[in-house]
Design a protein around this motif. Structure first.
Motif, PDB file in Angstrom:
ATOM      1  N   PHE A  97      59.035   6.657   6.056  1.00 34.55           N
ATOM      2  CA  PHE A  97      60.289   5.914   6.083  1.00 34.55           C
ATOM      3  C   PHE A  97      60.208   4.733   5.126  1.00 34.55           C
ATOM      4  N   GLU A  98      61.332   4.389   4.531  1.00 38.11           N
ATOM      5  CA  GLU A  98      61.400   3.211   3.663  1.00 38.11           C
ATOM      6  C   GLU A  98      61.899   2.016   4.458  1.00 38.11           C
ATOM      7  N   GLY A  99      61.155   0.911   4.398  1.00 39.17           N
ATOM      8  CA  GLY A  99      61.567  -0.330   5.035  1.00 39.17           C
ATOM      9  C   GLY A  99      61.960  -1.361   3.995  1.00 39.17           C
ATOM     10  N   ALA A 100      62.884  -2.258   4.359  1.00 40.99           N
ATOM     11  CA  ALA A 100      63.309  -3.303   3.430  1.00 40.99           C
ATOM     12  C   ALA A 100      62.293  -4.437   3.372  1.00 40.99           C
ATOM     13  N   ASP A 101      61.642  -4.715   4.492  1.00 41.68           N
ATOM     14  CA  ASP A 101      60.635  -5.772   4.578  1.00 41.68           C
ATOM     15  C   ASP A 101      59.494  -5.229   5.424  1.00 41.68           C
ATOM     16  N   LEU A 102      58.484  -4.694   4.776  1.00 42.91           N
ATOM     17  CA  LEU A 102      57.435  -3.973   5.494  1.00 42.91           C
ATOM     18  C   LEU A 102      56.598  -4.894   6.369  1.00 42.91           C
ATOM     19  N   ASN A 103      56.361  -6.105   5.922  1.00 44.46           N
ATOM     20  CA  ASN A 103      55.575  -7.033   6.733  1.00 44.46           C
ATOM     21  C   ASN A 103      56.317  -7.406   8.013  1.00 44.46           C
ATOM     22  N   ALA A 104      57.625  -7.626   7.918  1.00 45.15           N
ATOM     23  CA  ALA A 104      58.419  -7.936   9.107  1.00 45.15           C
ATOM     24  C   ALA A 104      58.458  -6.749  10.057  1.00 45.15           C
ATOM     25  N   LEU A 105      58.596  -5.546   9.500  1.00 49.24           N
ATOM     26  CA  LEU A 105      58.610  -4.339  10.322  1.00 49.24           C
ATOM     27  C   LEU A 105      57.270  -4.172  11.037  1.00 49.24           C
ATOM     28  N   HIS A 106      56.191  -4.353  10.308  1.00 54.25           N
ATOM     29  CA  HIS A 106      54.847  -4.257  10.877  1.00 54.25           C
ATOM     30  C   HIS A 106      54.686  -5.251  12.029  1.00 54.25           C
TER      31      HIS A 106
END
Length: 274
Positions: A97-106
């Motif tokens: 999946f593509e996330g806009a803000d990977l650190n925030a998602l993590h």
């Protein structure tokens, strides 16, 4: 007693935090499906018959290609891997999946008790982390997340390798074969904040506004992959498949064609709603 204005201000802050937390779990959409195939050149040639172009590839230290990227559009790809002595099993590997803000998602996943691996830079130059998912019939599910970065192989290919006559131009859904579909559905709903699709017990919408879905299905699909591509005209798609001598199974809103390893490509017209 607290004043009305203080209570209102506190509620506004709480709502803001809640909204920010919800947005941090949103996904831009499906980034890629990874599949291991028996014969990399033969499978690449199959997708080229459908109008999809080879965008770029990765090689090992000996200069041997081990991964080929087939382009659906600027943000969606098929990743095709060769079998190795260590990993001979062909078929579906993972969904990314593509996330806009990977650190925030993590960090959002960690706050909900999940244990994703640390965010790192992958071989193609994008941010990446992985998360163990529900049990698959072949091997443990490895859910992948990416965020495209400046000067990565993907970003540098923007606007390129977009076959003008490709049979479809958007991936809208991916099927996931699960040992326990009910438990897998609950995991995606409760842990990953996917959303139910009205009238369906198998489809779940990605969080966010992509409109894309995953389909939780029984283990019988394994080890094959199945994904849905959106085509503007089923009539034209059927003509294209016939010209390429590729047999397809037709339903009212879809055409299904198999690649050389039996992975299923479902072509759906734009009017069709699951």
């Amino acid at each position: 007693m607290p004043s009305f204005h203080r209570i209102a201000a506190a509620l506004a802050v709480l709502l803001s935090i809640t909204a920010a937390h919800a947005q941090s779990t949103d996904l831009n959409g499906i980034a890629h499906v990874a599949i291991r195939v028996h014969d990399l050149p033969a499978t690449q040639a199959f997708y080229e018959k459908l109008g999809f172009e080879h965008a770029f590839e990765l090689k090992n230290k000996d200069g041997v290609v081990y991964e080929t990227f087939i382009k659906i559009n600027d943000t969606q790809f098929l990743e095709l891997y060769s079998p190795t002595e260590k990993d001979p099993q062909v078929g579906f590997l993972h969904l990314c999946f593509e996330g806009a803000d990977l650190n925030a998602l993590h960090d959002s996943y960690v706050s909900r008790g999940l244990t994703p691996n640390a965010v790192r830079k992958a071989g193609a130059g994008n941010l990446l982390f992985t998360l163990a998912g529900p049990a698959q019939p072949t091997f443990p599910q490895n859910i992948e997340y990416t965020q495209y970065q400046p000067n990565s192989l993907h970003t540098n290919d923007t606007g390129k390798h977009l076959g003008a006559d490709r049979i479809a131009d958007r991936m809208t859904s991916v099927s996931l074969a699960m040992v326990d579909p009910a438990a897998a559905r609950a995991y995606y709903l409760d842990k990953l904040h996917f959303l139910p699709v009205a009238g369906s017990q198998s489809l779940l919408s990605l969080p966010g506004t992509s409109g894309q879905t995953v389909e939780i299905v029984p283990a019988t699909l394994a080890p094959h992959a199945r994904f849905t591509l959106q085509t503007a005209s089923l009539k034209q798609a059927a003509k294209r498949l016939k010209q390429a001598s590729l047999p397809a199974t037709k339903s009212s809103h879809t055409l299904t064609v198999n690649d050389p390893d039996g992975n299923q490509i479902v072509l759906s017209d734009t009017a069709h709603k699951p």
